[in-house]
Design a protein around this motif. Structure first.
Motif, short mmCIF file in Angstrom:
data_model
loop_
_atom_site.label_atom_id
_atom_site.label_comp_id
_atom_site.label_asym_id
_atom_site.label_seq_id
_atom_site.Cartn_x
_atom_site.Cartn_y
_atom_site.Cartn_z
N GLY A 64 43.52 -55.40 -30.23
CA GLY A 64 44.52 -56.45 -30.33
C GLY A 64 45.89 -55.94 -29.93
N ASN B 32 42.88 -66.86 -26.89
CA ASN B 32 44.34 -66.88 -26.93
C ASN B 32 44.84 -68.02 -26.04
OD1 ASN B 32 47.09 -66.45 -26.64
ND2 ASN B 32 46.92 -64.23 -26.46
N GLY C 248 41.75 -59.57 -27.83
CA GLY C 248 42.07 -60.46 -28.93
C GLY C 248 41.48 -60.02 -30.25
#
Length: 348
Positions: free
Chosen positions: A158, A205, A233
């Motif tokens: 992330g 996203n 993500g």
């Protein structure tokens, strides 16, 4: 070639700093960082000043003015074909940053041009050169786990990659083309060539135009199966960025690489563990060190191959096999079926 290899670097942006530092450090082994180039005058001037070499904003002018043995192209993928063909046309060897080019046809055109001109060509595919991945390959090659039959290889993070590379928001292809290509190449590196690939993509996203998550399954020609995962993500903590985590099972054992670069090897019923990290270099830093050192190790390999006049492990022709799998993954996701990768040699 001579024992000293004169290197020109085209592209002086964010990741190119790792290439520049690598070539500078490799001067002890015969690399001569001779000139740098970037279309941004400030970046070109800064790199030239930092490394004490002439700087240019036009690659053609650099190639005309400097006597180079190889050009390291560290620019956006849409510029790779014209820059590689420019170098090849001047009789200069070329190293091209991944992804090799924007399209399959562009990649093949570069390889064809180099073949016809008899020019050395490599792709800077550096994950397989990262120190932890070299440790894994060493164990596989030793026969400690027998023939590999199954693997899970993943790069899930992330980390805010958009901060330093904001253009990622608008890419038409993202997770597979940018980092999935690395992990797919590792699957080839560890388990061999691929017969077909299946793929599911996700855009979790909403700010990102393309997929930022991909889950792929590969059937290798050896009958081994690998699951290859990549995402920008992830929400899990601790975040292992930029580590590649994996499990590889063989006929007589298994390899596991977990967070913190710890490798566990099961071989014939016995378990051993070791750290597969490495010390920082003068110009590397956490959390980027594993990636930065991969760039150094790749450049070191290219330098050795150029000096000996032999193809690189990640030659242009070899990298076509990886790029073909990227294309096949996108096609598999779109068509919801397993897809065979392109084989340009079979069609030639």
């Amino acid at each position: 070639m001579a024992s000293t290899i004169r290197v020109g670097v085209v592209g002086c942006g964010f990741y190119a700093q790792n290439h520049l530092n690598s070539w500078h450090e490799l001067r002890r082994e015969g690399a001569d960082l001779t000139a740098v180039c970037d279309v941004d005058p400030a970046k070109a001037e800064a790199a030239g000043g930092n490394f004490g070499v002439p700087h240019y904003t036009d690659a053609a002018k650099m190639l005309d003015a400097e006597k180079l043995d190889v050009v390291d192209i560290v620019t956006r993928h849409e510029t790779h074909r014209p820059l590689a063909e420019l170098a090849i046309g001047k009789g200069v060897a070329a190293i091209v940053q991944k992804p090799f080019a924007t399209t399959w046809d562009d990649c093949v055109a570069i390889v064809d041009a180099a073949d016809k001109a008899g020019i050395w060509l490599a792709v800077h595919e550096n994950f397989r050169f990262q120190t932890p991945m070299r440790h894994v390959k060493r164990v596989i090659d030793s026969g400690a786990i027998g023939r590999p039959t199954w693997a899970r290889i993943n790069f899930r993070t992330g980390y805010d990659i958009y901060k330093t590379q904001p253009y990622f928001y608008n890419e038409e292809r993202l997770a597979i083309a940018d980092v999935g290509i690395h992990v797919i190449d590792l699957a080839r590196f560890f388990l061999g060539e691929v017969a077909h690939i299946s793929c599911e993509t996700q855009r979790r996203n909403p700010k990102v135009r393309a997929e930022e998550t991909a889950t792929m399954m590969l059937r290798h020609e050896s009958d081994a199966v690998s699951v290859v995962e990549c995402t920008y993500g992830a929400r899990k903590l601790p975040d292992p960025f930029p580590e590649t985590l994996l499990e590889i099972e063989g006929e007589t054992g298994a390899i596991v690489v977990g967070i913190g670069l710890r490798m566990s090897v099961t071989s014939n019923g016995q378990v051993s563990e070791e750290s597969i990290g490495s010390p920082l270099r003068s110009w590397t830093s956490e959390p980027w060190h594993a990636s930065q050192e991969g760039a150094f190790n790749a450049c070191q390999h290219f330098l050795d191959c150029l000096k000996r006049g032999v193809p690189a492990d990640t030659s242009g022709e070899d990298n076509l096999k990886t790029f073909a799998l990227v294309d096949a993954a996108y096609k598999a996701a779109e068509e919801k079926r397993a897809v065979e990768p392109e084989n340009w040699r079979r069609k030639a």
